[in-house]
Design an enzyme around this catalytic site. Structure first.
Site, mmCIF file in Angstrom:
data_model
loop_
_atom_site.group_PDB
_atom_site.id
_atom_site.type_symbol
_atom_site.label_atom_id
_atom_site.label_comp_id
_atom_site.label_asym_id
_atom_site.label_seq_id
_atom_site.Cartn_x
_atom_site.Cartn_y
_atom_site.Cartn_z
ATOM 1 N N HIS A 1 0.864 -1.106 -0.076
ATOM 2 C CA HIS A 1 0.048 0.064 0.005
ATOM 3 C C HIS A 1 0.997 1.143 -0.019
ATOM 4 O O HIS A 1 1.939 1.279 0.681
ATOM 5 C CB HIS A 1 -0.834 0.094 1.177
ATOM 6 C CG HIS A 1 -1.848 1.261 1.414
ATOM 7 N ND1 HIS A 1 -1.354 2.338 1.843
ATOM 8 C CD2 HIS A 1 -3.243 1.192 1.010
ATOM 9 C CE1 HIS A 1 -2.565 3.025 1.764
ATOM 10 N NE2 HIS A 1 -3.559 2.265 1.488
ATOM 11 N N ARG B 1 -2.721 1.378 -4.387
ATOM 12 C CA ARG B 1 -2.339 -0.357 -4.704
ATOM 13 C C ARG B 1 -2.484 -0.651 -6.056
ATOM 14 O O ARG B 1 -3.367 0.056 -6.959
ATOM 15 C CB ARG B 1 -3.425 -0.832 -3.501
ATOM 16 C CG ARG B 1 -3.281 -0.794 -2.169
ATOM 17 C CD ARG B 1 -4.168 -1.589 -1.474
ATOM 18 N NE ARG B 1 -5.263 -0.512 -1.518
ATOM 19 C CZ ARG B 1 -6.632 -1.293 -1.019
ATOM 20 N NH1 ARG B 1 -6.616 -2.545 -0.904
ATOM 21 N NH2 ARG B 1 -7.608 -0.657 -1.192
ATOM 22 N N LYS C 1 -5.945 -0.260 -8.219
ATOM 23 C CA LYS C 1 -6.997 0.587 -7.808
ATOM 24 C C LYS C 1 -6.973 1.974 -8.625
ATOM 25 O O LYS C 1 -6.195 2.207 -9.497
ATOM 26 C CB LYS C 1 -6.423 0.881 -6.219
ATOM 27 C CG LYS C 1 -6.557 -0.200 -5.443
ATOM 28 C CD LYS C 1 -8.248 -0.554 -5.005
ATOM 29 C CE LYS C 1 -8.392 -1.906 -4.159
ATOM 30 N NZ LYS C 1 -9.903 -2.286 -3.988
ATOM 31 N N ASP D 1 -5.701 8.737 -6.965
ATOM 32 C CA ASP D 1 -5.884 9.457 -5.796
ATOM 33 C C ASP D 1 -5.108 10.380 -5.760
ATOM 34 O O ASP D 1 -3.837 10.239 -5.448
ATOM 35 C CB ASP D 1 -6.205 8.398 -4.624
ATOM 36 C CG ASP D 1 -7.055 9.095 -3.608
ATOM 37 O OD1 ASP D 1 -6.948 10.273 -3.461
ATOM 38 O OD2 ASP D 1 -7.566 8.550 -2.678
ATOM 39 N N CYS E 1 -4.364 12.206 -3.084
ATOM 40 C CA CYS E 1 -3.294 12.067 -1.770
ATOM 41 C C CYS E 1 -2.013 11.344 -2.046
ATOM 42 O O CYS E 1 -0.950 11.364 -1.194
ATOM 43 C CB CYS E 1 -4.199 11.412 -0.760
ATOM 44 S SG CYS E 1 -4.505 9.634 -0.617
ATOM 45 N N TYR E 2 -2.088 10.291 -2.925
ATOM 46 C CA TYR E 2 -0.771 9.774 -3.284
ATOM 47 C C TYR E 2 0.009 10.247 -4.128
ATOM 48 O O TYR E 2 1.123 9.705 -4.065
ATOM 49 C CB TYR E 2 -1.175 8.352 -3.915
ATOM 50 C CG TYR E 2 -1.985 7.510 -3.173
ATOM 51 C CD1 TYR E 2 -1.394 6.573 -2.089
ATOM 52 C CD2 TYR E 2 -3.532 7.091 -3.333
ATOM 53 C CE1 TYR E 2 -2.343 5.798 -1.256
ATOM 54 C CE2 TYR E 2 -4.057 6.423 -2.561
ATOM 55 C CZ TYR E 2 -3.496 5.637 -1.327
ATOM 56 O OH TYR E 2 -4.255 4.847 -0.380
ATOM 57 N N ASP F 1 -9.793 14.168 -4.291
ATOM 58 C CA ASP F 1 -9.359 13.004 -4.653
ATOM 59 C C ASP F 1 -9.171 12.998 -6.217
ATOM 60 O O ASP F 1 -8.022 12.697 -6.680
ATOM 61 C CB ASP F 1 -10.107 12.005 -4.086
ATOM 62 C CG ASP F 1 -9.918 10.456 -4.728
ATOM 63 O OD1 ASP F 1 -9.301 10.335 -5.754
ATOM 64 O OD2 ASP F 1 -10.566 9.519 -4.047
ATOM 65 N N ASP G 1 -11.821 18.456 0.092
ATOM 66 C CA ASP G 1 -11.742 18.168 1.579
ATOM 67 C C ASP G 1 -10.272 18.462 2.054
ATOM 68 O O ASP G 1 -9.324 18.662 1.425
ATOM 69 C CB ASP G 1 -11.988 16.552 1.923
ATOM 70 C CG ASP G 1 -11.067 15.761 1.559
ATOM 71 O OD1 ASP G 1 -9.743 15.630 1.789
ATOM 72 O OD2 ASP G 1 -11.376 14.915 0.650
ATOM 73 N N HIS H 1 -7.396 15.899 1.520
ATOM 74 C CA HIS H 1 -6.689 15.786 0.072
ATOM 75 C C HIS H 1 -5.954 17.206 -0.257
ATOM 76 O O HIS H 1 -5.109 17.145 -1.204
ATOM 77 C CB HIS H 1 -7.959 15.379 -0.967
ATOM 78 C CG HIS H 1 -8.113 13.869 -0.990
ATOM 79 N ND1 HIS H 1 -9.263 13.497 -0.230
ATOM 80 C CD2 HIS H 1 -7.551 12.856 -1.522
ATOM 81 C CE1 HIS H 1 -9.126 12.207 -0.384
ATOM 82 N NE2 HIS H 1 -8.189 11.851 -1.226
#
Length: 451
Positions: A232, A274, A277, A280, A282-283, A381, A388, A391
């Site tokens: 992850h 991952r 997936k 996103d 945040c990654y 995201d 939010d 993020h």
């Protein structure tokens, strides 16, 4: 009896093959790609002047959104009642990245509030009167570091935090999140990061942490939350950063870790967390941060350079063992092994990169600015999701890493060609191991290193 076809084939052989049903994940992936590609196509079709406008960081809107959130949140935020130090951190850190500070009244309000979250037995809870939690402690400490004033830093009871972290230490070497709580790599990172920043990292806290994290590196190369789980992005960053902070990064299989993270940057230009997936925002930090850290470690592959690094740690040990002690706290047991770890975080910043950026930084900036940035302020995201504060924090942190990704060292200036869009988009640099703005880190390091 059925008659065979003249060519000897069965009657059903000429029928069209059955349509393969798409999984929910495949349908979601196609939808996400469609939204992103539509936005990227509009950039490609636009004039140069319009492209510059589209790639602009809407700084004032973000500051307005973040400041409003720090002052008052709506009733729907009640579900985050146990995450209030995190809300402080996400907002304060985002403002600091944008070069913005809060006024003295708000600063005092934050310090007073976080003091109410500090438990008498050590550590911080998710709100006043709540159970001490290692992740909440990380968020509260990083918030106070970001404020950076003497009042903010002096409000931290380091001695009791050290006692709290020792209580959370498991026989496996890892940490629990709270009394009776889960044990995972995230708990290890938040505990080690806090202890490193506060200059309370000692042999008792470090013991066997590296072996636990090593047991979480999977066959893919990434790091899972616990042994036997799936690799992850968040845990990979946490595990790698922890290993660097305790001086055991050489235990990891770095080439396969890098390989796994690099392939998490997809066709949308952003990172997924991952395998298989969705992308996103945040990654941008969790995966981008892992590669930013790994980039500094590649120079360690050469044994001569690695030997020099170890010698540097010994020099740091010699310096810190005589100069780092608690102002007015004086616990000799705490000081016993602290010196050898106290300067690793700052020494890491001085390492020159062994290569250029390990990820496509311009593409990642494009994804953050075009697909995550919200016109009214804040980040999300992906297209179709709401904005939010979480993020916003990690999209901005990832954007900062991108802008400085080609600098030879973390302290180096961002090259104009590495900043996508107008140069006014430039953010403050972050410490890649702790995710606090660099000058805030230097201040806290000096504050807690003085005798």
């Amino acid at each position: 009896m059925e008659q065979s076809a003249g060519d000897g084939s069965s009657p059903s052989s000429s029928a069209a093959p059955p349509q393969k049903r798409l999984t929910v994940t495949q349908r979601d992936q196609i939808a996400a790609e469609g939204r992103v590609f539509g936005i990227l196509q509009s950039l490609e079709d636009a004039s140069f002047q319009t492209q510059e406008s589209m790639l602009e960081l809407w700084r004032d809107k973000h500051i307005e959104y973040l400041t409003r959130g720090l002052r008052q949140l709506g009733p729907n935020f009640h579900v985050l009642d146990a995450n209030r130090p995190w809300l402080c951190y996400w907002i304060l850190h985002s403002l600091a990245l944008l070069g913005e500070s809060v006024d003295s009244e708000m600063e005092n309000n934050v310090v007073d509030f976080l003091s109410l979250c500090q438990d008498n037995e050590g550590g911080y809870g998710g709100g006043p009167g709540q159970l001490s939690h290692v992740a909440s402690t990380y968020a509260a400490v990083n918030s106070l570091i970001t404020l950076g004033t003497e009042r903010a830093l002096s409000s931290i009871n380091r001695h009791k935090i050290h006692s709290f972290l020792l209580r959370m230490k498991d026989v496996s070497g890892a940490f629990r999140m709270h009394d009776g709580g889960e044990i995972d790599v995230r708990a290890c990172y938040t505990a080690i990061s806090v202890a490193s920043c506060l200059n309370i990292l000692d042999q008792k806290l470090v013991e066997d942490v590296g072996n636990y994290i090593l047991s979480c590196q999977t066959y893919e190369g990434g790091i899972a939350g616990e042994p036997g789980s799936e690799a992850h992005g968040g845990y990979t960053f946490c595990g790698l950063a922890s290993m660097v902070l305790i001086g055991e990064e050489d235990k990891l299989d770095l080439p396969t870790l890098i390989d796994w993270v690099v392939f998490r940057q997809g066709v949308e230009c952003g990172f997924q967390g991952r395998t298989n997936k969705l992308v996103d925002g945040c990654y941008s930090f969790w995966q981008g941060g892992a590669l930013a850290v790994a980039q500094r470690l590649l120079s360690f592959v050469d044994e001569q350079l690695k030997s020099s690094f170890l010698e540097g740690k010994q020099v740091a040990k010699g310096i810190c063992s005589t100069s780092s002690s608690y102002p007015s706290e004086g616990d000799s047991d705490l000081d016993e092994h602290r010196g050898e770890f106290s300067n690793i975080g700052s020494y890491f910043l001085e390492r020159e990169s062994g290569c250029g950026s390990l990820f496509h930084s311009a593409a990642l900036q494009q994804y953050v600015l075009l697909c995550c940035q919200v016109l009214e302020g804040g980040f999300r995201d992906k297209p179709g999701k709401p904005r939010d504060h979480y993020h916003s924090c990690y999209c901005l942190s990832g954007l900062s890493l991108c802008q400085y990704s080609w600098s030879k060292n973390v302290n180096g200036p961002a090259l104009p060609k590495t900043v996508l869009g107008p140069y006014a988009n430039l953010l403050e640099p972050v410490h890649p191991l702790h995710n606090v703005v660099l000058d805030k880190y230097y201040k806290v390091h000096e504050f807690f290193s003085k005798s």
